[in-house]
Design a protein around this motif. Structure first.
Motif, short mmCIF file in Angstrom:
data_model
loop_
_atom_site.label_atom_id
_atom_site.label_comp_id
_atom_site.label_asym_id
_atom_site.label_seq_id
_atom_site.Cartn_x
_atom_site.Cartn_y
_atom_site.Cartn_z
N ARG A 1 -31.79 45.34 -49.00
CA ARG A 1 -32.54 45.09 -49.58
C ARG A 1 -33.23 43.32 -49.30
O ARG A 1 -32.30 42.87 -50.06
CB ARG A 1 -33.29 45.69 -50.44
CG ARG A 1 -34.85 45.79 -50.22
CD ARG A 1 -35.84 46.81 -51.38
NE ARG A 1 -37.01 46.97 -51.52
CZ ARG A 1 -37.48 45.54 -51.83
NH1 ARG A 1 -36.98 44.37 -52.66
NH2 ARG A 1 -39.19 45.75 -51.77
N SER B 1 -36.45 41.04 -49.49
CA SER B 1 -37.71 40.81 -49.14
C SER B 1 -38.33 39.52 -49.62
O SER B 1 -36.79 38.89 -48.91
CB SER B 1 -38.10 41.67 -50.20
OG SER B 1 -37.58 40.57 -51.57
N ALA C 1 -41.24 51.18 -46.76
CA ALA C 1 -40.57 49.72 -45.73
C ALA C 1 -39.84 50.19 -45.00
O ALA C 1 -39.76 50.92 -44.23
CB ALA C 1 -39.71 48.62 -47.25
N ASP D 1 -38.67 43.80 -46.13
CA ASP D 1 -39.53 44.29 -46.87
C ASP D 1 -40.44 42.91 -46.64
O ASP D 1 -40.25 41.33 -47.02
CB ASP D 1 -39.36 44.47 -48.35
CG ASP D 1 -41.05 45.17 -49.07
OD1 ASP D 1 -42.22 44.14 -48.51
OD2 ASP D 1 -41.28 45.54 -50.04
#
Lengths: 571, 571
Positions: B117, B119, B150, B201
């Motif tokens: 992930r 971000s 997302a 994201d």
């Protein structure tokens, strides 16, 4: 004469050799493929051809001269291929005066399979008896019944399915289809042409002629003596078969174990030649047998089960290794069954051992599980999808399961010598136009066996030159019909090469010198390299997979040849 | 910044672009692969890298600039690959200031899959939620629930199994994983690194900067106008999607039917763009949709079933053809299901259409049987051996069943234009470093659509030069983040190329000229050709299969380029 058969029209023609005059075995197969097959054709297309050729000395009384060459563009490597086998077809063809058979074109994909029968009366072609789920042994019996006891070349389920590892099986002196033109998927090319079997009957054949029979007999006597006196051809191979190498190569730390992770297998003795002979003698098999009439070496055998019943023959070092140490399987009877089943379905044992290793790498079957390996092999006979995957060889299995540790060169599985610990044979694997192949330049002689001199196995020094010279010599030998194993004696005997020249000279009435032999070998390799170049091969393909740069225990040796260094091994 | 992630150690680092400064999209992916990946490595080994890069204009307000490039050594072709996709990940990466993500190394083969992930707060890597037998649509929902709505790049069953035709699916604006980096098996490379999904994201992201915002806005306005006024980008594509081509290419006699046997399908109208839109309008789907924010072309759609329920989007001409005329399937709803299932398992629709054709050639499933095709496709999701075979693409299926009529170049399946009837695109198929690919140099424009000039489709005249110029232009466009479809307008609009230059100049504060664009495109192709050369490709690989020399009805055209003539299309 050349026998040319169109498999689409089921017609044939006998032709004068023309440009192929004087060529035999691998010299003929590679020349025909280079001359007549478009290098960029699909190997299973009608543009590919299958060439079957006895050697130039096959059919003569010269000892150990009955081998046969099969050539085509390989479905496995995508390059040129010569696959060499024993059996009794070769001598019968030679005695019929047939220099080579060329199968051309192909029928529709679902056309019935055919049987081609060749005899002194000519050629007949008819629909093949139905195969069903039969293995090749049973099928050979059907052919025997229908066509009378005759020599044959036959494909199994794998060849019928056109799988890349499929063999052409040749019958031996006992009528068993136990001899394989194993490597490179020659069975698939035959299968794509819908030819199930070629039967060769030499009853009433004219036999071979000699320009100078007395000279031939004289040279032949010396030749037999040479084979009879070298320790490897007279004791090692007849005594224990090629399996004598298990303990030797294990001791050298070069026996690839668990997909080439180490060079030593702790249970090597259980799958050794010594063990094999012990079982055979205890059970009443036969420890010593030739693969063709007149073989002086007799490295084959008849392996029997506990009840004394026949299981397999031609039970080679390569097979014992590929299915044994390579898969961590240590039971001789299981290995014999695996060998037998490879012959039944017509698949190469070296390719199968490595392909099964890929199934083990992927966790589909467990390492060391002989029963699971046999069940997987049976899926080829059952024409199961997993069997089709297996029958297409190591890379194909790896690709189905995301495995990247694949021991191949030019997509052909490596044989039973770790190239890091026997660097000379590694050079041969890398640079032979045939793909990963030990027989193409067997530097194990000089690297391990101290035969034909000594070259240190772990050093790069001298290996490229050694491999190149062996590749040239081997190509020449493969054109004579001599078994490659004569090389052990030839390398250590001063007058051996001249004796071979004398044999050829006496048969053909033209003086052949050692220089001519070298020129012939070089020409064969040139034909093969040029074909491969036209098929898209470059020096990038003359290299081992990158993971061979990892250390190999117990000697912690690595593969350290650059692409440029390896090019020195090419003609 | 470049984000470099080691998938074995699960560590990461943000790096300054260094030698990669100023490169975006395909320019970046191909440069990284050429510079950092050993050309002879196994594509599934830890030495391969997966590069994901937005274009140089992605994240800006310039219309239709949100495409993403994915690059690696391809498991399908063995050469370099850039696979291009829509979706919303690209713009979010750009807004986070990430020029590209490079996935390196690989964990053990049986290590758990991970989710990465990204971000504004950095990078987290953790074990992926279990997949089970779930398709990608359901899995995307799980990710949504766990990580919040997302954008993501995600692989399916095919990528997990490392199959050669596996895609990386990108979520679109509705959160559906319907956009594919489809070609060349990029999903397999991601799967080999045990990365199930990358979530991006951009909440609180800084966004992109402009050196001269006013100049950018001015150029952007003209750019939008250009796209808004060309008939193809403003009417044809938004009106009927890419499927508008079915009737056009069929009329031209170039719609490959029944595995490239003819150029016309008698039921083409039933699988046409017109038919698709008719059904969508009747059933209440959505005929017009963009694949990313700010697309001015809107060639996607939402295809629904008879009950008005969503089935698929990004339902392209290529898919309709590959599963339709190519397989003799004429039912739009079946084709929609086939498209959806390809997305669910993460496999390339072009490769699947051709691979299913091989199953039909082999008689495993009947020609024209949509249900059988769908059942076969489902075997990928079931991880059945036949599904593994299918998911490895056309050649792999053909090899399992002995089929030799395989429509591939560099092992990648050919798209929906018969190269004999649209010779310019045939030259692109043959010579692109990407393998058989229409997007690499879309000569259909000049050969059929009279866009950007006219070059007669059946003649060899001018095709090599045309293809070369298009390949250069395409490579440059693929580095900007622009959708390739802007090319229709660019080719026909005098100031379009200058407008693109103005956009780049205004964003980066360095004057870029049309010559610079050509130089960039040439450099990208050079990077790709050099990588391929080091991987073992030669001009032998820059050619179509030999059976394309057979005549194609209705125009009875043949493929007649020599290898030498084709080399003129290379930079």
């Amino acid at each position: 004469m050349i026998l040319r058969i169109n498999t689409r029209t089921r017609t044939h023609a006998f032709e004068k050799p023309g440009a192929y005059a004087g060529l035999g075995g691998r010299a003929l197969t590679s020349r025909v493929i280079r001359s007549e097959v478009p290098a960029d054709c699909h190997p299973l297309s009608g543009e590919n051809k299958l060439v079957i050729a006895p050697g130039t000395l096959t059919g003569t009384t010269a000892a150990t001269s009955g081998r046969i060459s099969v050539g085509a563009k390989s479905p496995l490597t995508g390059g040129i291929k010569e696959s060499n086998s024993g059996g009794i077809v070769s001598q019968k063809l030679a005695k019929l005066g047939i220099q080579g058979i060329i199968l051309e074109d192909k029928p529709e994909q679902d056309a019935p399979f055919m049987v081609i029968r060749v005899s002194k009366d000519g050629v007949t072609i008819e629909d093949a008896p139905a195969t069903g789920s039969m293995g090749i042994y049973d099928y050979a019996k059907i052919l025997d019944e229908k066509y009378g006891k005759a020599a044959c070349a036959v494909i199994g389920a794998a060849g019928e399915m056109c799988l890349k590892a499929s063999t052409i099986q040749f019958t031996d002196m006992a009528g068993r289809p136990a001899r394989s033109a194993g490597r490179g998927g020659m069975g698939a090319v035959m299968g794509s042409k819908r030819v199930k079997a070629i039967i060769v009957d030499d009853a009433g054949a004219p036999g071979v002629t000699y320009a100078d029979k007395d000279a031939f007999m004289k040279a032949g006597k010396r030749w037999a003596e040479i084979l009879r006196t070298h320790p490897i051809t007279s004791q090692g191979l007849p005594g224990f078969g090629t399996a004598i190498l298990i303990n030797i190569i294990n001791e050298a730390g070069a026996l690839p174990t668990k997909n080439f992770r180490t060079g030593r297998f702790d249970r090597a003795s259980q799958v050794s030649g010594e063990k094999m002979v012990e079982l055979i003698e205890k059970r009443g098999g036969k420890a010593k047998e030739g693969c063709h009439v007149g073989c002086a070496i007799q490295c084959s055998q008849m392996f029997v089960d506990e009840k004394g019943e026949y299981v397999t023959s031609g039970f080679e070092y390569e097979t014992l290794w590929a299915m044994g140490p390579n898969l961590l399987i240590d039971d001789m009877d299981t290995l014999a069954l695996l060998d037998r089943h490879c012959d039944e379905y017509g698949v190469d044992t070296i390719e199968m051992g490595n392909a099964l290793a890929m199934y083990m790498e992927a966790g589909v079957i467990p390492w060391g599980d002989g029963k699971a390996a046999l069940e997987m092999l049976k899926k080829i006979g059952a024409r199961d999808p997993l069997g089709r995957i297996l029958g297409n060889g190591a890379t194909y299995v790896a690709d189905a399961f995301g495995v990247d540790r694949i021991p191949v060169v030019k997509n052909q599985s490596l044989p039973a010598y770790d190239p890091r610990a026997v660097k000379g044979v590694g050079v041969t694997y890398a640079t032979s136009p045939q793909g990963g192949d030990h027989t193409a330049g067997y530097a194990v002689c000089q690297n391990v066996l101290s035969c034909g001199g000594t070259v240190a196995p772990h050093s790069k020094e001298g290996q490229a030159e050694l491999s190149k010279n062996l590749q040239i010599a081997t190509a020449a030998i493969d054109s004579t019909g001599f078994c490659l194993f004569v090389a052990f004696a030839v390398l250590d005997t001063a007058d051996a090469l001249q004796t071979i020249c004398d044999l050829i000279s006496a048969k053909y009435g033209q003086t052949v010198t050692p220089n001519d032999v070298v020129a012939l070998g070089t020409q064969i390799l040139t034909d093969e390299q040029e074909f491969n170049k036209a098929a898209g091969f470059t020096k990038v393909h003359d290299q081992l997979p990158r993971w061979f740069r990892q250390k190999l225990p117990p000697h912690d040796v690595t593969w350290d040849f650059s692409a440029e260094e390896l090019q020195a091994a090419k003609v």
